[in-house]
Design an enzyme around this catalytic site. Structure first.
Site, mmCIF file in Angstrom:
data_model
loop_
_atom_site.group_PDB
_atom_site.id
_atom_site.type_symbol
_atom_site.label_atom_id
_atom_site.label_comp_id
_atom_site.label_asym_id
_atom_site.label_seq_id
_atom_site.Cartn_x
_atom_site.Cartn_y
_atom_site.Cartn_z
ATOM 1 N N HIS A 1 1.506 11.082 -2.072
ATOM 2 C CA HIS A 1 0.272 10.861 -1.315
ATOM 3 C C HIS A 1 -0.456 12.191 -1.262
ATOM 4 O O HIS A 1 -0.099 13.090 -0.489
ATOM 5 C CB HIS A 1 0.607 10.349 0.092
ATOM 6 C CG HIS A 1 -0.569 9.802 0.809
ATOM 7 N ND1 HIS A 1 -0.598 9.617 2.176
ATOM 8 C CD2 HIS A 1 -1.773 9.388 0.355
ATOM 9 C CE1 HIS A 1 -1.760 9.126 2.534
ATOM 10 N NE2 HIS A 1 -2.490 8.972 1.438
ATOM 11 N N HIS B 1 0.859 -1.184 0.000
ATOM 12 C CA HIS B 1 0.000 0.000 0.000
ATOM 13 C C HIS B 1 0.897 1.236 0.000
ATOM 14 O O HIS B 1 1.870 1.299 0.758
ATOM 15 C CB HIS B 1 -0.894 -0.007 1.249
ATOM 16 C CG HIS B 1 -1.661 1.277 1.452
ATOM 17 N ND1 HIS B 1 -1.302 2.208 2.397
ATOM 18 C CD2 HIS B 1 -2.758 1.769 0.821
ATOM 19 C CE1 HIS B 1 -2.158 3.219 2.351
ATOM 20 N NE2 HIS B 1 -3.040 2.984 1.408
#
Length: 585
Positions: free
Chosen positions: A167, A121
Site C-alpha cells: 500500500h 480491496h
C-alpha cells in the site's frame, strides 16, 4: 436441572439453576398435528416437510435421511420420532434456514456486467491500511471464502529493479508479487469454479510492466483469459469464463522509458517552439507528474489513444477488462460507448455524491459496464461502508476490506451466501431493464410492498457449550436478547429487538416480528444476539446474515457466527419464518 455457581467473593457464591432446553409450544403443536399418535413415522415426517416447511420437492428418501441422522442419539426410536427426537432434528443441521448445500442456480450465461461480484480491496493486507503487514494469507483466505475479485497494488521495490505488492505511501510492509500470483493460482478455484478477476493498481515503469506481463503469463498459462480485441461490445459470461483468471487495470502510462509522459510531452512541445527548458519549468512538470502519481490510477484522467500507443504490448495484452475515467466530469465518466465496455472506479464518497444527481445514469451505465466502488482513504482501520448504495445502483464490484469485521462485512458475506456461495449473484431483472422511454430503476422511488416476511424468534441454545460460564457476566448467567432486521434499499431497512431474558443460558423469547419488503430481491436478513450489560455496552453473543431471497420457510434453525465470521459449534437460534402477500399494505 443442574446448578451453576458464580464466585462473588471469598465467602460468597451465587448459585443458579440451569435447565435443559425443552420443546417449546410451537414445536409441540406442529408435532402432534402431524403425528397424533405421539410417534412421527417417515410418511408423517414427509407430510410435515411438504406442508409446513414448504419443501414441495421433498421425497421419502429425504425423510429417511433425517431419520438416519438421528440414529446415533439415545432418544432415537426405530418406530419413529418422538417429540424430543423431532425437536433435536429441528435444531440440527438438516433443518437450516439457509442450507449451505444449495447449488449454483442463477443463470450464469449472461454478460459479466449482469452480476454482483464478491470483491476485495487491498487484498494483501493483514490489518489496518497504515502499518499492517502484507501477506499472501489474506489472499488465500479471501479466495477460499468465495471472493472473486482480488486487488493488488504494484510498486517498484527499493532498488527499482523488481515488483512488490504494498500500500503505497504508508508504513505497510511489502510482499513479493510472484508469491501473490502463485497463491491466487493455487486457491482460485477451490471454493468456486467461476472466474477470478485481479485488479492491478499499477505504479510501474515500462521495464517492470514487461516483467509483470512475463510473470503473469508464466504463472497462469492456460488459466489466463486475454481478449483478442481491446474494444469489447459486451463482456463474456461467468459460464464462458469458468476457471479463468482475468486482469483488469488501466492501460499503462505513468512512465515512458525512464522519463514521465508529462515531462516528455511538455519538452516536445517546447522544442518545437524553439524554447529552452529551464530547471524550474522541468521541476513544474515533475511536480505535475508527482501529483498524478499520488492519485490511484483508476482516479486519474484517461486519454485512451496516447496511453495505449505508448504502453508496452506485452503488458497491454494482459488486460481483459479495461479500466479508467474519461476526460471531463461525472457525465463523461458515466457515458456508455455502444462499441466498447469498460470498468469505472469510484470511491464510496464519490459514489454517494454521484447518486444524488446521477442515480439513474449510474444504473444505466452498469447495465453494460462494470462499476467498482472502493472504501474512502480515511478508513485507515480497514472498516467498511454500506454496500447497498452500490448494489441498488447496479455496481458489480463493491470492494471491501475482508480482514476486519463489523455489520457491513457481515451483510456482504450474507449477500454472497446466495447462488451456492460461488461469488457471483445475478442482478435482479429490474436493474437490467429499460422502459419505453429509456427509464431505469430508481431505488429512491416509492414502491408498494411486495411481500411480508414474518419471523418468530423462538429460542436459542449453545452458549454454555461454546463460551466459558463467566464470559458474559462474572456473577450470573447471561441476559440475552436478539436484534433482527433487514438490510436493503432505504424503504426496506428495519431493525427490531426482543426482550432480554435474564440469567438464562437457554433463552426462550417466542416473539414475532413483521417486515414489509418492497424489494426482497436485494434484502438481507440480519440477526445478532447480544448480552445486556449494566455498563451500557452489550456483549456480543453471535451473528449471521442471510439472503432473504433464499430463505426456507417453516420452523428453522440458524447457526450463529463470531465477529470474524467463524461458525460456532453449538450456538444457534430456532426461528419460524413465513412469507405472505401484502393484503393490508
Amino acid at each position: 436441572m443442574l446448578k451453576q455457581s458464580f464466585k462473588v467473593c471469598l465467602c460468597w457464591r451465587r448459585i443458579f439453576k440451569t435447565r435443559v432446553v425443552e420443546p417449546p409450544l410451537d414445536v409441540k403443536n406442529v408435532f402432534y398435528r402431524y403425528s397424533p399418535g405421539g410417534m412421527m413415522t417417515i410418511d408423517e415426517l414427509l407430510r410435515f416437510l411438504i406442508e409446513h416447511q414448504g419443501e414441495q420437492n421433498a421425497t421419502k428418501e429425504d425423510a429417511q435421511a433425517i431419520f438416519d441422522s438421528l440414529k446415533h442419539l439415545n432418544i432415537f426410536h426405530r418406530r419413529g420420532l418422538h417429540l424430543e427426537a423431532f425437536f433435536r432434528y429441528l435444531l440440527g443441521d438438516h433443518n437450516l434456514a439457509h442450507p449451505p448445500s444449495q447449488k449454483v442456480h442463477h443463470d450464469m450465461d449472461a454478460p459479466l456486467a449482469h452480476y454482483f461480484l464478491f470483491t476485495g480491496h487491498n487484498s494483501y493486507l493483514t490489518g489496518n491500511q497504515l502499518s499492517s503487514a502484507s501477506s499472501v494469507e489474506p489472499i488465500k483466505d479471501a479466495l477460499l471464502k468465495g471472493v472473486r475479485v482480488i486487488e493488488l497494488d504494484l510498486w517498484p521495490n527499493s532498488k527499482g529493479k523488481d515488483v512488490e505488492v504494498r500500500h503505497g505511501g504508508t508504513l505497510t510492509s511489502p510482499v513479493d508479487l510472484q508469491k501473490c500470483l502463485q497463491a491466487i493460482k493455487e486457491n482460485a478455484f477451490t471454493n468456486s469454479e467461476y472466474p477470478v478477476v485481479i485488479t492491478f493498481e499499477d505504479h510501474l515503469n515500462s521495464n517492470l510492466q514487461k516483467k509483470v506481463a512475463k510473470m503473469v503469463k508464466e504463472t497462469f498459462e492456460e488459466m489466463l483469459y486475454c481478449t483478442k480485441s481491446e474494444n469489447l461490445e459486451e463482456f463474456p459470461s461467468p459460464e464462458f469464463l469458468k476457471k479463468k483468471v482475468l486482469i483488469s487495470t488501466k492501460p499503462p502510462k505513468e512512465y515512458l522509458e525512464g522519463e514521465t509522459i508529462v515531462e516528455k510531452k511538455w519538452k516536445k512541445s517546447k522544442s518545437r517552439a524553439g524554447e529552452d527548458v529551464s530547471e524550474n519549468e522541468s521541476a513544474t512538470a515533475r511536480n505535475e507528474h508527482q501529483t498524478s502519481r499520488q492519485n490511484p490510477p483508476d482516479e486519474a484522467e484517461h486519454v485512451p489513444d496516447e496511453d495505449e500507443e505508448k504502453a508496452v504490448n506485452q503488458y497491454r495484452e494482459l488486460i481483459a477488462i479495461h479500466a479508467g475515467k474519461l476526460k471531463g466530469g461525472l457525465e463523461n465518466w458515466l457515458s456508455d460507448d455502444p462499441n466498447k465496455v469498460r470498468r469505472l472506479s469510484l470511491s464510496e464518497q464519490e459514489l454517494e455524491n454521484a447518486t444524488k444527481t446521477h442515480g439513474t445514469e449510474i444504473v444505466r451505465f452498469t447495465q453494460r459496464n462494470l462499476l467498482r466502488v472502493y472504501p474512502k482513504g480515511t478508513r485507515l482501520d480497514s472498516s467498511n461502508y454500506n454496500p447497498f448504495v452500490g448494489w441498488m445502483h447496479g455496481a458489480q464490484m463493491v470492494a471491501f476490506n475482508m480482514q476486519g469485521y463489523g455489520k457491513h462485512l457481515w451483510i456482504m458475506k450474507g449477500m454472497f451466501k446466495a447462488n451456492g456461495g460461488c461469488g457471483y449473484v445475478k442482478k435482479p431483472d429490474f436493474l437490467l431493464q429499460r422502459g419505453p422511454n429509456d427509464e431505469v430503476f430508481n431505488p429512491y422511488d416509492e414502491f408498494s410492498v411486495k411481500t411480508v416476511m414474518t419471523v418468530k424468534v423462538i429460542l436459542g441454545e449453545g452458549w454454555h457449550q461454546d463460551f466459558p460460564h463467566t464470559a458474559f457476566d462474572r456473577y450470573s448467567p447471561p441476559d440475552f436478547y436478539t436484534r433482527i432486521g433487514i438490510a436493503g434499499i432505504p424503504a426496506d431497512r428495519d431493525l427490531k429487538e426482543t426482550e432480554k431474558i435474564e440469567d438464562e443460558w437457554l433463552p426462550v423469547w417466542n416473539e414475532e416480528f413483521e417486515f414489509l419488503l418492497r424489494v426482497p430481491e436485494l434484502a438481507v436478513l440480519r440477526i445478532e444476539v447480544l448480552e445486556y450489560d449494566t455498563t451500557g455496552r452489550p456483549d456480543f453473543g453471535g451473528q449471521t446474515c442471510l439472503p432473504v431471497s433464499e430463505l426456507t420457510t417453516g420452523i428453522r434453525t440458524v447457526p450463529l457466527h463470531s465477529k470474524k465470521g467463524d461458525k460456532y459449534k453449538h450456538v444457534r437460534l430456532l426461528l419460524s419464518i413465513k412469507f405472505g402477500l401484502p393484503y393490508d399494505f
